[in-house]
Enzyme design. Sequence first.
Site, PDB file in Angstrom:
ATOM      1  N   GLN A   1      -4.516  -1.744   9.777  1.00 48.51           N
ATOM      2  CA  GLN A   1      -4.378  -3.072   9.177  1.00 48.51           C
ATOM      3  C   GLN A   1      -4.900  -4.140  10.140  1.00 48.51           C
ATOM      4  OE1 GLN A   1      -3.523  -3.401   6.019  1.00 48.51           O
ATOM      5  NE2 GLN A   1      -3.637  -5.620   6.006  1.00 48.51           N
TER       6      GLN A   1
ATOM      7  N   ASP B   1     -10.974   2.387   3.890  1.00 47.75           N
ATOM      8  CA  ASP B   1     -11.184   0.936   3.817  1.00 47.75           C
ATOM      9  C   ASP B   1     -12.673   0.608   3.676  1.00 47.75           C
ATOM     10  OD1 ASP B   1      -9.074  -0.871   3.769  1.00 47.75           O
ATOM     11  OD2 ASP B   1      -8.631  -0.629   5.905  1.00 47.75           O
TER      12      ASP B   1
ATOM     13  N   LYS C   1       0.846  -1.208   0.000  1.00 41.11           N
ATOM     14  CA  LYS C   1       0.000   0.000   0.000  1.00 41.11           C
ATOM     15  C   LYS C   1       0.878   1.255   0.000  1.00 41.11           C
ATOM     16  CE  LYS C   1      -3.743  -2.466   2.283  1.00 41.11           C
ATOM     17  NZ  LYS C   1      -4.514  -2.739   3.517  1.00 41.11           N
TER      18      LYS C   1
HETATM   19  N1  GUN Z   1      -6.454  -7.101   6.378  1.00 42.03           N
HETATM   20  C1  GUN Z   1      -6.688  -7.836   5.271  1.00 42.03           C
HETATM   21  N2  GUN Z   1      -7.267  -7.074   4.309  1.00 42.03           N
HETATM   22  C2  GUN Z   1      -7.378  -5.836   4.823  1.00 42.03           C
HETATM   23  C3  GUN Z   1      -7.879  -4.606   4.296  1.00 42.03           C
HETATM   24  O1  GUN Z   1      -8.367  -4.500   3.175  1.00 42.03           O
HETATM   25  N3  GUN Z   1      -7.809  -3.539   5.139  1.00 42.03           N
HETATM   26  C4  GUN Z   1      -7.304  -3.631   6.386  1.00 42.03           C
HETATM   27  N4  GUN Z   1      -7.299  -2.524   7.135  1.00 42.03           N
HETATM   28  N5  GUN Z   1      -6.836  -4.745   6.911  1.00 42.03           N
HETATM   29  C5  GUN Z   1      -6.870  -5.849   6.120  1.00 42.03           C
END
Ligand code: GUN
Length: 295
Positions: A96, A119, A52
């Site tokens: 995350q 998100d 990211k």
């Molecule tokens: N853990 C696995 N996929 C995601 C996601 O799309 N966003 C976040 N914040 N954590 C994750």
Amino acid sequence: MELIDGKKISSQIKEEIAQEVEKIKENEGKIPHLAAIIVGHDGASETYVGHKEKACLQVGFNSTVVRFENDIAEDTLLRKVDELNKNTDIDGIIVQLPLPKHISEQKIIESIDPRKDVDGFHPINIGRMVIGLPSYVSATPAGIVELIKRYNIETSGKDVVVIGRSNIVGKPISILLSQKSEYGNATVTLTHSRTKNLKEIVSRADIVIVAMGQAEFLTADMVKEGAVIIDVGITRVKSDKTKSGWKLLGDVKFDEVSKKASYITPVPGGVGPMTIVSLLQNTLKSAKGEIYAKI
Ligand code: GUN
């Protein structure tokens, strides 16, 4: 059969975003800024956050990563989220997941300002999406809709079968595709582990979206000739044919299903690369004040 090339589309979209960032910088002197919080040292989470961060830099965003050890108190994490909520330089915040067991993920998700929840996990964004208001849609369903758009796949009046009812994929994609909208208007059936006659239901579908996390579950005998197949699964299995000793498998038995499909997403290189792009698109929308502009 046409391959739905998520890798190619995601690169194109990143270029489009980079151009828009240049314009915003020139006109407003603003740089979109994503903040990611990571707790502990989970390998997969480190990899995702690394991807990211790299994607942010590729398109010209600013990126901040805040790291905490596993034993961080819930209160400390809440205070950090609050600080980022109030920081007017930050457009998007992600925490995350998963978080350590002593921290309530739901409490943390709900502490993020919905206007920065890129998100799309906050109940306010999910609620807004359900009633058709502008909202941040989470990465995977948003990425699937983007692929459907870019390949001009007709959804109106089509029979869509979604396999898997998770909060972050199955449920939202069912709602988006049944919505009264340009890339909606489908008749959607949401199936899951208790569904009876799954094979019969899937075999009627014009579009099948498989998000159940079971490698090579969907076989050719289950799908209609000419169906569109979207594979959301990623299971890592051992392989003696790759350098790393691992390979990724989707939820679809690609070799046989691709012979019957009109369009199909590969794994890897289908839905996966689109998810990070969705996060970038959401952050850009936040920087431009688009989603919550009219309330
Ligand atoms: N853990 C696995 N996929 C995601 C996601 O799309 N966003 C976040 N914040 N954590 C994750």
